[in-house]
Design an enzyme around this catalytic site. Structure first.
Site, PDB file in Angstrom:
ATOM      1  N   LYS A 229       0.840  -1.204   0.000  1.00 30.64           N
ATOM      2  CA  LYS A 229       0.000   0.000   0.000  1.00 30.64           C
ATOM      3  C   LYS A 229       0.872   1.250   0.000  1.00 30.64           C
ATOM      4  CE  LYS A 229      -1.655   1.623   4.057  1.00 30.64           C
ATOM      5  NZ  LYS A 229      -1.437   3.014   4.408  1.00 30.64           N
ATOM      6  N   ASN A 230       1.906   1.273   0.832  1.00 32.51           N
ATOM      7  CA  ASN A 230       2.678   2.512   1.006  1.00 32.51           C
ATOM      8  C   ASN A 230       3.688   2.751  -0.105  1.00 32.51           C
ATOM      9  OD1 ASN A 230       1.132   2.947   3.228  1.00 32.51           O
ATOM     10  ND2 ASN A 230       2.715   2.433   4.715  1.00 32.51           N
TER      11      ASN A 230
ATOM     12  N   ARG B  58      -4.636  10.877   4.562  1.00 29.43           N
ATOM     13  CA  ARG B  58      -3.356  11.569   4.714  1.00 29.43           C
ATOM     14  C   ARG B  58      -2.371  11.177   3.620  1.00 29.43           C
ATOM     15  NH1 ARG B  58       0.234  14.054   7.126  1.00 29.43           N
ATOM     16  NH2 ARG B  58       2.353  13.278   6.944  1.00 29.43           N
TER      17      ARG B  58
ATOM     18  N   CYS C 216      -4.247  12.659  12.872  1.00 31.84           N
ATOM     19  CA  CYS C 216      -5.076  11.453  12.965  1.00 31.84           C
ATOM     20  C   CYS C 216      -4.819  10.872  14.357  1.00 31.84           C
ATOM     21  CB  CYS C 216      -4.698  10.467  11.868  1.00 31.84           C
ATOM     22  SG  CYS C 216      -3.040   9.817  12.068  1.00 31.84           S
TER      23      CYS C 216
ATOM     24  N   ARG D 269       0.876  14.607  12.725  1.00 38.14           N
ATOM     25  CA  ARG D 269       1.180  14.406  11.304  1.00 38.14           C
ATOM     26  C   ARG D 269       1.460  15.720  10.553  1.00 38.14           C
ATOM     27  NH1 ARG D 269      -0.675   9.168  10.122  1.00 38.14           N
ATOM     28  NH2 ARG D 269       0.932   9.146   8.517  1.00 38.14           N
ATOM     29  N   PRO D 270       2.362  16.566  11.043  1.00 35.76           N
ATOM     30  CA  PRO D 270       2.661  17.828  10.351  1.00 35.76           C
ATOM     31  C   PRO D 270       3.301  17.569   8.980  1.00 35.76           C
ATOM     32  CG  PRO D 270       4.312  17.400  12.013  1.00 35.76           C
ATOM     33  CD  PRO D 270       3.247  16.358  12.201  1.00 35.76           C
ATOM     34  N   ILE D 271       3.305  18.587   8.116  1.00 33.04           N
ATOM     35  CA  ILE D 271       3.985  18.444   6.819  1.00 33.04           C
ATOM     36  C   ILE D 271       5.046  19.534   6.637  1.00 33.04           C
ATOM     37  CG2 ILE D 271       2.068  17.246   5.669  1.00 33.04           C
ATOM     38  CD1 ILE D 271       1.425  19.940   4.271  1.00 33.04           C
TER      39      ILE D 271
ATOM     40  N   LEU E 296       8.182  19.491   6.931  1.00 29.55           N
ATOM     41  CA  LEU E 296       9.389  19.075   6.188  1.00 29.55           C
ATOM     42  C   LEU E 296       9.100  18.988   4.685  1.00 29.55           C
ATOM     43  CD1 LEU E 296      10.596  16.363   8.718  1.00 29.55           C
ATOM     44  CD2 LEU E 296      11.542  18.665   8.410  1.00 29.55           C
TER      45      LEU E 296
ATOM     46  N   ASP F 231       4.953   0.559  11.919  1.00 27.89           N
ATOM     47  CA  ASP F 231       3.704  -0.048  11.432  1.00 27.89           C
ATOM     48  C   ASP F 231       3.542  -1.495  11.883  1.00 27.89           C
ATOM     49  OD1 ASP F 231       3.691   1.671   8.217  1.00 27.89           O
ATOM     50  OD2 ASP F 231       3.184   2.317  10.256  1.00 27.89           O
TER      51      ASP F 231
ATOM     52  N   ILE G 230       8.523   6.962  16.651  1.00 25.58           N
ATOM     53  CA  ILE G 230       8.155   7.662  15.418  1.00 25.58           C
ATOM     54  C   ILE G 230       6.937   8.554  15.615  1.00 25.58           C
ATOM     55  CG2 ILE G 230       7.537   7.384  12.978  1.00 25.58           C
ATOM     56  CD1 ILE G 230      10.400   6.443  13.676  1.00 25.58           C
TER      57      ILE G 230
ATOM     58  N   ARG H 280      -8.509  -0.533   4.858  1.00 29.07           N
ATOM     59  CA  ARG H 280      -7.679   0.465   4.187  1.00 29.07           C
ATOM     60  C   ARG H 280      -6.340  -0.142   3.769  1.00 29.07           C
ATOM     61  NH1 ARG H 280      -6.196   5.038   7.640  1.00 29.07           N
ATOM     62  NH2 ARG H 280      -4.993   5.405   5.760  1.00 29.07           N
TER      63      ARG H 280
END
Ligand code: EPZ
Length: 420
Positions: A22-23, A91, A115, A120-122, A124, A306, A328, A398
């Protein structure tokens, strides 16, 4: 919302085929926005997140068709606006920003928001876009990035928890069409990022250093279409290996990439699980009693965050104390309170969960909260005596293709209750 009804206590036996990652497939689908030519992606898992990404690309103007595990995407003409609802809901779709900025020099998407596992900042992602010359504006819940020109630059993308997976993917996809050379330090080394880079290079990009913390991207004028087979899902493989161990079964995991699983297999062996390579497959079984083990999650090639929840479910079956430390994400212990409903004894101390293992679990009704926590609850339900009902399994759909069907194929007594 569907639920799973699980009758625990049956050891899993048989073979399970691992699906595409998935990722890896989400950023690879986003990368098709970088060319006006058609792309073909094979080995795509049938997941709600993948369907959703297809909807987002369609909304942006791409032609998307799915048949079996093959997705064909043709982004001949596209627009730069990601609809508030679409990006807000998933996300992972934040990774459309890089290709839209790279191809159109302009993009506007809704801020993905947090979430249950963290803020979950962005920051970077945006730091990388700005280093390439983009102007960043945040207004009314949207983030806009635009640039007259994108010019290659040197940058450091490490953050509070080390490297960023989608941040690396996003910035690489913005840099492939920039003028000049970009060097990214503290890039993510995850296999899913390597798979994306392989796809981009097949499209004509010039990227070196994949799998290392330093990536060098030499900008090119344009990219062409490409065909690609997605890597197998290492997190799915780890989940079935842990389920086999937790139920004292024996399972042949087919199609996993053992070279993507060193940290997980090392920890399972330490916990008393036998893992043998059988050609391209993995045979997993328990060898007597489990042993308590300490786990700390780290960026790749460390133990993957995960797999943290699934490992915790296993350690509830190992006599003694296991300390599980999450480095993490800031709140990835939602599964602890639900595991406690099954009789697990886990205490949270800051970034660590202290598992007092060895007591048998007994079935109960529990609530899934996020993708990997749901997997942990299914594993615990399979190991528990009696019946466990896991509610809100849309979380699990998901990221796990046909998990109840695959588990039934291994002898599990699990059925899906569709909410009418
Ligand atoms: C990817 O998320 C995965 N999702 C996650 O998998 C996975 O847990 C995560 O990588 C870590 O391996 C997809 O690939 C779709 P990060 P991503 O940016 O890229 C902080 C699953 O279950 N950070 O590597 O969003 C962040 O808060 C999902 O399949 C910043 O501070 O994760 C976190 O603490 C869950 N600023 C850490 O870095 C940023 O700009 C790692 O996050 C970006 C991230």
């Amino acid at each position: 919302m569907d639920s799973f009804l699980i009758k625990g206590g049956t050891p899993l036996h048989g073979e399970v085929q691992i699906s595409g990652a998935k990722n890896a497939v989400l950023p690879i689908m986003a990368a098709t926005l970088l060319t006006s030519e058609p792309c073909v992606i094979h080995g795509v898992p049938d997941l709600s997140d993948v369907k959703f990404m297809g909807q987002i690309l369609g909304w942006l103007g791409a032609k998307v068709s799915v048949e079996g595990g093959t997705v064909r995407i043709h982004a001949r003409k596209i627009k730069g606006d990601g609809d508030y609802d679409l990006v807000r809901k998933m996300r992972g779709s934040v990774c459309i920003m890089g290709p839209l900025l790279g191809r159109l020099k302009n993009t506007r998407v809704s801020l993905p928001g947090g979430c249950v596992i963290g803020a979950r900042p962005i920051n970077l992602h945006l730091k990388g876009f700005a280093a390439l010359g983009a102007k960043i504006r945040i207004e009314k819940g949207y983030v806009k990035a635009s640039a007259r020109r994108l010019v290659g630059a040197a940058m450091f993308l490490g953050g509070r928890a080390g490297s960023t997976v989608l941040g690396t993917a996003n910035v690489v996809m913005a840099a492939v069409l920039a003028e000049g050379v970009t060097v990214i330090e503290s890039a993510a080394c995850e296999p899913e990022v390597v798979d994306l880079i392989n796809f981009l290079n097949a499209m004509g990009a010039k990227i070196s250093g994949a799998g290392s913390p330093t990536l060098t991207i030499t900008g090119v004028k344009q990219l062409h279409g490409a065909e690609h087979e997605v890597i197998p899902d290492r997190i799915e493989a780890a989940t079935y290996a842990i389920a086999a161990a937790a139920t004292n079964g024996e399972v042949l995991i087919k199609g996993a990439r053992v070279d993507h699983l060193h940290a997980v297999l090392d920890k399972l062996r330490e916990a008393g699980v036998v893992v043998e390579r059988k050609g391209a497959n993995l045979l997993v079984r328990r060898n007597g009693r489990l042993k308590s083990s300490d786990v700390t999650t780290l960026p790749y090639a460390g133990f993957p965050t995960d797999v943290q929840a699934q490992m915790m479910a296993l350690m509830t079956q190992a006599p003694g104390i296991s300390i599980i430390t999450e480095r993490i994400f800031e709140s990835r212990f939602m599964h602890v309170s639900e595991l406690a409903r099954l009789g697990a004894e886990v205490e949270i101390e800051g970034p660590s969960a202290i598992v007092k293992g060895g007591k048998p679990l007994s079935g109960a009704e529990v609530m899934a909260s996020d993708l990997r926590a749901s997997a942990a609850l299914v594993i615990a339900g399979l190991a528990a005596k009696g019946t466990t009902q896991v509610n809100r399994v849309y979380h699990i759909d998901r990221g796990y293709e046909n998990i109840d069907g695959k588990l039934r194929g291994l002898g599990a007594r699990i059925q899906r209750i569709e909410e009418t």
